[in-house]
Design a protein around this motif. Structure first.
Motif, short mmCIF file in Angstrom:
data_model
loop_
_atom_site.label_atom_id
_atom_site.label_comp_id
_atom_site.label_asym_id
_atom_site.label_seq_id
_atom_site.Cartn_x
_atom_site.Cartn_y
_atom_site.Cartn_z
N MET A 9 0.84 -1.19 0.00
CA MET A 9 0.00 0.00 0.00
C MET A 9 0.88 1.24 0.00
O MET A 9 1.92 1.27 0.64
CB MET A 9 -0.88 0.01 1.25
N THR A 10 0.40 2.28 -0.69
CA THR A 10 1.16 3.54 -0.69
C THR A 10 0.68 4.39 0.50
O THR A 10 -0.41 4.14 1.04
CB THR A 10 0.87 4.33 -1.98
N GLU A 56 -2.81 5.52 -0.05
CA GLU A 56 -3.86 4.51 0.14
C GLU A 56 -4.21 4.34 1.61
O GLU A 56 -5.39 4.30 1.97
CB GLU A 56 -3.42 3.17 -0.47
N GLY A 74 7.27 -0.47 8.06
CA GLY A 74 7.01 -1.01 6.74
C GLY A 74 5.84 -1.97 6.66
O GLY A 74 5.46 -2.38 5.56
N LYS A 75 5.21 -2.33 7.82
CA LYS A 75 4.07 -3.24 7.78
C LYS A 75 2.79 -2.45 8.09
O LYS A 75 2.82 -1.54 8.93
CB LYS A 75 4.21 -4.34 8.83
N ASP A 130 2.06 6.25 8.93
CA ASP A 130 3.20 5.53 9.48
C ASP A 130 3.51 6.07 10.88
O ASP A 130 3.80 7.26 11.04
CB ASP A 130 4.41 5.74 8.55
N ILE A 189 1.97 -4.23 3.16
CA ILE A 189 3.32 -3.67 3.27
C ILE A 189 3.22 -2.21 2.83
O ILE A 189 2.53 -1.89 1.86
CB ILE A 189 4.29 -4.40 2.30
N LEU A 190 3.89 -1.33 3.58
CA LEU A 190 3.85 0.09 3.22
C LEU A 190 4.93 0.39 2.18
O LEU A 190 6.12 0.18 2.43
CB LEU A 190 4.08 0.96 4.47
N LYS A 191 4.48 0.91 1.02
CA LYS A 191 5.45 1.30 -0.01
C LYS A 191 6.04 2.64 0.38
O LYS A 191 5.38 3.46 1.00
CB LYS A 191 4.73 1.47 -1.35
N LYS A 192 7.27 2.86 -0.04
CA LYS A 192 7.91 4.15 0.24
C LYS A 192 7.23 5.24 -0.60
O LYS A 192 6.75 4.99 -1.69
CB LYS A 192 9.38 4.10 -0.12
N GLY A 193 7.16 6.44 -0.06
CA GLY A 193 6.53 7.53 -0.80
C GLY A 193 6.36 8.71 0.14
O GLY A 193 6.57 8.56 1.34
#
Ligand code: HEM
Ligand code: HEM
Length: 238
Positions: free
Chosen positions: A1-2, A5, A23-24, A48, A71-75
């Motif tokens: 997920m971004t 999101e 990151g989770k 986060d 999972i958290l995408k970087k952004g």
């Protein structure tokens, strides 16, 4: 997920409550401690929270009670999107710089200016020239520190409130301008009359000095209404 999101998974409008940690992404919708989408009146969901756990009375093990849903995408986090790239990078590197500088810096004008009023009051009671001199130096210190507090206020308003002109911000800007005008008049007045401590002090000078205290008090009051809205149900962001 971004980050975008998970931003909408914040418990509002019937949405689930997601939080990201290292990151989770976790779904804590079933937790009574996250039921309003906010934890312990201070940690909003949909973002986060890795950096925030250091202030918690528990470790990350509590997260394992709830399902791990992604999972958290970087952004760039949603709440920093309105800022220029350089500031986004800086705030991601030093998250402390987001909200802390203003409350740190405001201590100086608040303390110096209240003490300036107090020492002039003491001078009027005990007629000690040293009290008046102290009051003047405190006024100078307050005037030097005020622009730093005000600049950091404008910055925190941009970073955390997207320059939205709420009732509290309007009052704070008006009071800050008034405070600067008072400081300039009082410093010029006192500098042009250095013998003031040996004479009877003008009632106008005396009242203006005493008014510095309610002014900084009100600046802090309106700031507190914004920083702690949950403790102040009547404060609406209008
Ligand atoms: C100053 C900040 C915080 C305070 C005062 C606080 C306080 C608490 C307390 C008292 C509990 C109940 C203890 C327990 O069930 O063992 C709890 C549970 C929990 N906290 Fe925090 N917490 C803070 C920050 C955080 C952060 C930043 C996160 C996420 C990264 C988090 C995630 C959780 C979770 C998932 C639970 C379990 C909830 C449940 O079982 O219903 N907390 N917290
Ligand atoms: C000498 C002038 C000022 C003083 C003494 C002052 C004082 C304060 C205080 C005590 C707080 C509460 C902070 C906290 O506990 O977290 C606060 C918050 C705040 N102030 Fe000021 N302030 C000043 C000028 C300004 C100016 C010019 C602005 C710009 C519009 C401003 C915008 C804010 C905002 C947006 C908050 C909320 C910060 C947050 O939620 O983290 N302040 N102020």
């Amino acid at each position: 997920m971004t980050p975008e999101e998970i931003f909408s998974f914040n418990g509002k409008d019937g949405n689930p409550v997601y939080i990201a940690f290292q990151g989770k992404v976790y779904d804590v919708s079933k937790s009574p401690l996250w039921s309003k989408g906010i934890h312990m009146n201070r940690h909003p969901s949909g973002k986060d929270l890795t950096g925030a756990i250091s202030g918690a009375p528990h470790g990350p093990e509590v997260l394992e009670r709830y399902p791990h849903v992604g999972i958290l995408k970087k952004g760039v986090p949603e709440e920093l999107k309105h800022l220029p790239r350089i500031l986004q990078d800086l705030l991601q590197r030093f998250p402390m710089a987001r909200r802390h500088p203003h409350p740190i810096l405001v201590h100086f004008p608040i303390a110096f200016l209240i003490a300036a009023s107090l020492f002039l009051l003491l001078h009027s009671l005990f007629q000690r020239p040293s009290f008046e001199t102290t009051s003047f130096y405190l006024l100078l210190s307050g005037a030097i520190s005020s622009p730093f507090a005000m600049t950091s206020g404008l910055l925190t308003w941009w970073i955390n409130y997207r320059l939205k002109l709420t009732h509290s911000v309007k009052r704070k800007i008006q009071l800050s301008i008034l405070l600067l005008i008072f400081e300039i008049i009082l410093i010029l007045w006192r500098s042009l009359n250095p013998e003031i401590s040996l004479q009877r002090i003008s009632p106008v000078y005396f009242i203006m000095m005493l008014l510095l205290t309610p002014m900084v008090f009100l600046l802090g009051y309106y700031g507190g209404k914004m920083a702690f809205p949950d403790e102040n149900p009547s404060a609406s962001i209008s």
